[in-house]
Scaffold this motif. Structure first.
Motif, mmCIF file in Angstrom:
data_model
loop_
_atom_site.group_PDB
_atom_site.id
_atom_site.type_symbol
_atom_site.label_atom_id
_atom_site.label_comp_id
_atom_site.label_asym_id
_atom_site.label_seq_id
_atom_site.Cartn_x
_atom_site.Cartn_y
_atom_site.Cartn_z
ATOM 1 N N ASN A 190 -27.240 64.372 -19.775
ATOM 2 C CA ASN A 190 -27.270 65.120 -21.045
ATOM 3 C C ASN A 190 -26.242 64.553 -22.033
ATOM 4 O OD1 ASN A 190 -27.421 67.245 -23.025
ATOM 5 N ND2 ASN A 190 -25.713 68.235 -21.991
ATOM 6 N N THR A 191 -25.057 64.225 -21.542
ATOM 7 C CA THR A 191 -24.041 63.646 -22.433
ATOM 8 C C THR A 191 -24.514 62.284 -22.935
ATOM 9 O OG1 THR A 191 -22.354 64.804 -21.173
ATOM 10 C CG2 THR A 191 -21.598 63.029 -22.608
ATOM 11 N N GLY A 192 -25.151 61.523 -22.048
ATOM 12 C CA GLY A 192 -25.697 60.221 -22.457
ATOM 13 C C GLY A 192 -26.723 60.366 -23.573
ATOM 14 N N MET A 193 -27.541 61.434 -23.503
ATOM 15 C CA MET A 193 -28.554 61.635 -24.547
ATOM 16 C C MET A 193 -27.873 61.996 -25.873
ATOM 17 S SD MET A 193 -31.275 60.934 -22.880
ATOM 18 C CE MET A 193 -30.265 59.861 -21.869
ATOM 19 N N HIS A 194 -26.830 62.814 -25.801
ATOM 20 C CA HIS A 194 -26.070 63.126 -27.020
ATOM 21 C C HIS A 194 -25.483 61.836 -27.613
ATOM 22 C CE1 HIS A 194 -26.152 67.367 -25.773
ATOM 23 N NE2 HIS A 194 -25.711 67.661 -26.985
ATOM 24 N N LEU A 195 -24.975 60.989 -26.729
ATOM 25 C CA LEU A 195 -24.356 59.748 -27.214
ATOM 26 C C LEU A 195 -25.404 58.856 -27.889
ATOM 27 C CD1 LEU A 195 -21.539 58.401 -27.201
ATOM 28 C CD2 LEU A 195 -22.327 57.007 -25.292
ATOM 29 N N ALA A 196 -26.604 58.825 -27.303
ATOM 30 C CA ALA A 196 -27.670 57.997 -27.904
ATOM 31 C C ALA A 196 -27.979 58.479 -29.323
ATOM 32 C CB ALA A 196 -28.930 58.051 -27.034
#
Ligand code: CAO
Length: 416
Positions: A171-177
């Motif tokens: 989920n954090t990775g998706m926010h970062l993207a």
């Protein structure tokens, strides 16, 4: 097919899950993602939870598809020199090392910006900069606890509970993207790069915003009428764990179906959507409940909502979860079977849409992975295998202008 991110070069200095999930997504959409890994070992997930000896673990292969792998010891002068060259030529650098690791390596943001003012540096940390816990290293479950998910998940008579969904990592990775894509659009307008930072705590909390809603309602009212604690139980001054309650405007619960005694997943999720009350009564053979004042409004139903669920379970007793949903869908009732990973892996619709996809790996052979959950009308991302450790080292170095003699010297300098 031209993919929208073709021409965007990304230094993927990530490991484990949060960072790799972000760069994998960008690679699917066409970015040239070069994963920089420590010679000899690489990303720790290559060897974690292995199911085949000496072959990259599924933990790695399922988070690093469509990437290149460059082995580089970035603590040695030779490695630092290559990284500097890469920074000059790239658009984005993504990292999720522990706090301060990039600075200690000699690559603070100020230096990266100096090397390439157009660079976007994207970082994941456990806590945001300046937070009183910003020195902590963080993994998934730590973030779920720090972001409010654990205290609000599970049953009221049990301990705080972790979700199986990777709310802290992927989920954090998706926010970062999203942050990276926003910074790329911003750069088109200003010509300048910038630093994008996402913390795991913030990303979990962002998904728990409805619980912060509930905290404020609880502060004002002293109760939360959609929680199982209402109206018979007690509320304290913090949002309680609500078990399998709907959590929104409509009550719901996980209900037993035929075979639940032996199959731990013989359940459906059943929602009592307000305006679906009449169809629900018809579907479960209780037409007399439609106009009964004891049942005909959400408020009237709430005090005996669990008796209603028990009646529905009696109706479900001779139906499998699939049979039940096939009946309920005809009445437009929001519901779904509780699906296992095995059922999802073999679901023909998910295979057809590419959400579950089979990939060929050089050493492992075929394996299943989750493809892009984002669908486009003009592009279907093709998922390719994760790279072997250092598979593209020579290719990347050659593209940076290194001769074969220089490349072999670099290999010698980095030998482990
Ligand atoms: N060459 C040389 N050194 C390298 C290197 C390379 N190619 N790649 C990494 N390193 C070094 C780093 O410089 C760092 O060294 P120092 O600690 O001496 O400065 C070290 O390897 C990596 O440190 P780390 O703190 O990132 O790794 P860890 O295993 O101790 O901690 C984790 C892992 C995930 C807890 C930590 O990275 C972290 O908190 N990351 C931020 C939050 C995050 O993303 N967590 C989610 C991970 S997904 O579950």
């Amino acid at each position: 097919m031209t993919r929208p991110l073709e021409g965007i070069k990304i230094i993927d200095f990530t490991h484990v899950q949060a960072g790799p999930a972000c760069t994998q997504l960008l690679a699917w959409f066409g970015a040239d993602v070069i994963k920089v890994e420590r010679p000899g070992s690489g990303d720790v997930t290559r060897t974690q939870l292995r199911d085949i000896p000496n072959v990259d673990a599924l933990y790695f292969t399922m988070l690093n598809s469509n990437k290149k792998s460059l082995t580089l010891d970035t603590k040695k002068p030779e490695g630092k020199e290559v990284l500097e060259k890469l920074i000059r030529e790239s658009d984005v650098m993504v990292e999720n090392f522990g706090p301060g690791a990039l600075d200690r390596m000699g690559f603070p943001w100020e230096h990266i910006k100096e090397l390439n003012p157009k660079m976007i540096l994207a970082s994941v940390k456990g806590f945001s900069d300046g937070h009183h816990y910003d020195d902590l290293k963080v993994y998934e479950n730590v973030a779920q606890c720090a972001g409010g998910s654990a205290s609000t998940t599970g049953f009221w008579d049990g301990p705080p509970t972790i979700s199986a969904a990777a709310l802290g990592d992927s989920n954090t990775g998706m926010h970062l993207a999203i942050g990276i894509l926003t910074a790329l659009i911003g750069r088109d307008k200003t010509g300048k790069g910038q630093k994008v930072a996402v913390s795991m705590q913030d990303s979990v909390l962002n998904l728990c915003r409805v619980k912060l809603r509930d905290q404020q309602r609880l502060d004002r009212l002293g109760y939360l009428e959609e929680y199982p604690q209402y109206p018979h139980g007690e509320f304290s001054d913090v949002v309680p764990r609500g078990g399998n309650a709907g959590g929104g405007g409509q009550p719901g619960w996980v209900l037993k179906c035929k075979g639940w005694e032996t199959d731990p997943n013989a359940y459906i999720y059943f929602t009592i959507q307000g305006h679906a009350w009449a169809p629900i009564c018809k579907a479960i053979g209780k037409p007399e409940w439609i106009d009964d004042p004891k049942y005909n409004t959400a408020q009237a139903r709430q005090p005996h909502i669990f008796d209603i669920f028990a009646t529905i379970e009696t109706w479900l007793a001779d139906k499998t979860k699939f049979e039940a949903v096939d009946i309920l869908r005809k009445f437009d009732i929001p519901c779904a079977p509780v699906l296992t990973m095995k059922e999802l892996a073999n679901d023909p619709s998910l295979r057809e849409s590419g959400t579950i996809t089979e990939v060929q790996h050089k050493e492992r052979g075929p394996y299943l992975t989750v493809g892009s959950p984002i669908k486009f009308s003009d592009m279907k991302p093709e998922i390719t295998a994760s790279p072997l450790l250092g598979e593209h080292t020579d290719e990347v170095l050659a593209s940076l202008g290194y001769s074969s003699e220089q490349i072999s010297k670099l290999h010698d300098a980095q030998a482990v």
